[in-house]
Design an enzyme around this catalytic site. Structure first.
Site, short mmCIF file in Angstrom:
data_model
loop_
_atom_site.label_atom_id
_atom_site.label_comp_id
_atom_site.label_asym_id
_atom_site.label_seq_id
_atom_site.Cartn_x
_atom_site.Cartn_y
_atom_site.Cartn_z
N LYS A 167 -2.44 -3.85 -11.22
CA LYS A 167 -3.13 -2.87 -10.38
C LYS A 167 -4.56 -3.31 -10.09
O LYS A 167 -5.07 -3.08 -8.99
CB LYS A 167 -3.13 -1.51 -11.10
CG LYS A 167 -3.85 -0.39 -10.33
CD LYS A 167 -3.22 -0.10 -8.98
CE LYS A 167 -3.59 1.26 -8.40
NZ LYS A 167 -4.97 1.64 -8.44
N GLU A 174 -7.12 -4.89 -1.98
CA GLU A 174 -7.45 -3.74 -1.14
C GLU A 174 -8.90 -3.80 -0.66
O GLU A 174 -9.20 -3.48 0.50
CB GLU A 174 -7.20 -2.47 -1.95
CG GLU A 174 -7.42 -1.16 -1.23
CD GLU A 174 -7.20 0.00 -2.17
OE1 GLU A 174 -8.20 0.60 -2.62
OE2 GLU A 174 -6.03 0.30 -2.50
#
Length: 299
Positions: A167, A174
């Site tokens: 993550k 991102e």
């Protein structure tokens, strides 16, 4: 199946509702009594069926998570499982898992992506832990992930720590994607003599182009709701994962120039005036006599 959910904010509350909609019973605990089904974590433990109780923790990383885990260690028993679904550092997961293992309590770390849209669309899940705990939790994972092939919305990334490591890298990527869209937006805006409608250009990229994505869809939505983005400040926070990604890249000697630049761009957004750029202007004036501008008045 019946699980406990600790933390019923924007993510945890929506996750609990998605689980309930899939037929999984959820008893929730939140520090805000108005959102909580039970008064204490001890009450939460008592409300869950034994053996092999499952408690999913969705509170901010750091001290809030540590405090919850410390208390859960006194509430749960051997064979129970704690799922840490926040954005903890993977090394903290390994330490927490070892601490809970002393009491025979399992630990699974899960990176969760989907934001406020996850309740409707499902959540991308990256899990770290043992094969046995994954098997126990799979009905929960299947209820939370998006519809479609499991491998396109869920991964058992490895042992404890792997979920949040995956993550962390996801969030670093991102950062770079968002920065690229943002820079393209500014460049289009700069040519208002040529580009009549920046929002329409972004919208036209949503189908068929190689830059189409959910982030692009959200960018289009933002510009449609606020043309010119005049109602929002240019101050941009970072929640830690970008920094951790860069630290790991340094430790592994892996170049991540895009992610690094995206993080530094966020830092620049927080400066009303840049000392570094004032120094550049001063140097240009010193060596070349280049023109400078007067300092902006202080607020």
């Amino acid at each position: 199946m019946h699980i406990g959910m600790v933390g019923l904010g924007r993510m945890g509350g929506n996750m609990a509702e998605r689980l309930r909609a899939a037929g999984i019973d959820v008893t929730g605990y939140d520090a805000n009594p108005e959102n909580s089904d039970v008064a204490t974590l001890a009450d939460l433990g008592a409300a869950l069926p034994q053996p092999r109780r499952v408690v999913w923790v969705m509170v901010p990383a750091g001290e809030p998570t540590e405090a919850v885990l410390t208390e859960l260690a006194t509430v749960l028993d051997e064979g129970d499982i704690v799922v840490e679904g926040g954005n903890s550092h993977f090394e903290a997961d390994q330490a927490n898992a070892a601490r809970l293992a002393e009491r025979g309590i399992g630990y699974v770390d899960v990176g969760v992506s989907g934001g406020i849209w996850g309740r409707e669309n499902g959540y991308g899940l990256m899990a770290g832990g043992s094969d046995a705990d994954m098997e126990t939790l799979m009905p929960v994972f299947d209820a939370l992930r998006p519809e479609g092939p499991r491998e396109e919305g869920f991964v058992h990334a490895g042992p404890v720590g792997a979920g949040h490591y995956a993550k962390m890298v996801h969030n670093g990527i991102e950062y770079g994607l968002m920065q690229a869209y943002a820079e393209g937006y500014e460049l289009l805006e700069a040519r208002d003599d040529l580009i009549a409608d920046v929002g329409a250009v972004f919208a036209a990229w949503q189908r068929g182009t190689v830059v189409r994505s959910w982030l692009l869809d959200l960018m289009v939505r933002a510009v449609q709701e606020d043309p010119g983005l005049d109602d929002i400040s240019d101050w941009v926070d970072d929640s830690g994962e970008g920094r951790w990604t860069i630290e790991e890249a340094i430790n592994s000697a892996v170049p991540v120039p895009v992610i690094s630049a995206a993080l530094f761009a966020r830092f620049s957004s927080r400066q009303p005036s840049s000392p570094a750029m004032r120094a550049v202007a001063a140097l240009r004036q010193q060596f070349g006599g280049h023109a400078t501008r007067a300092a902006r008045p202080s607020a």
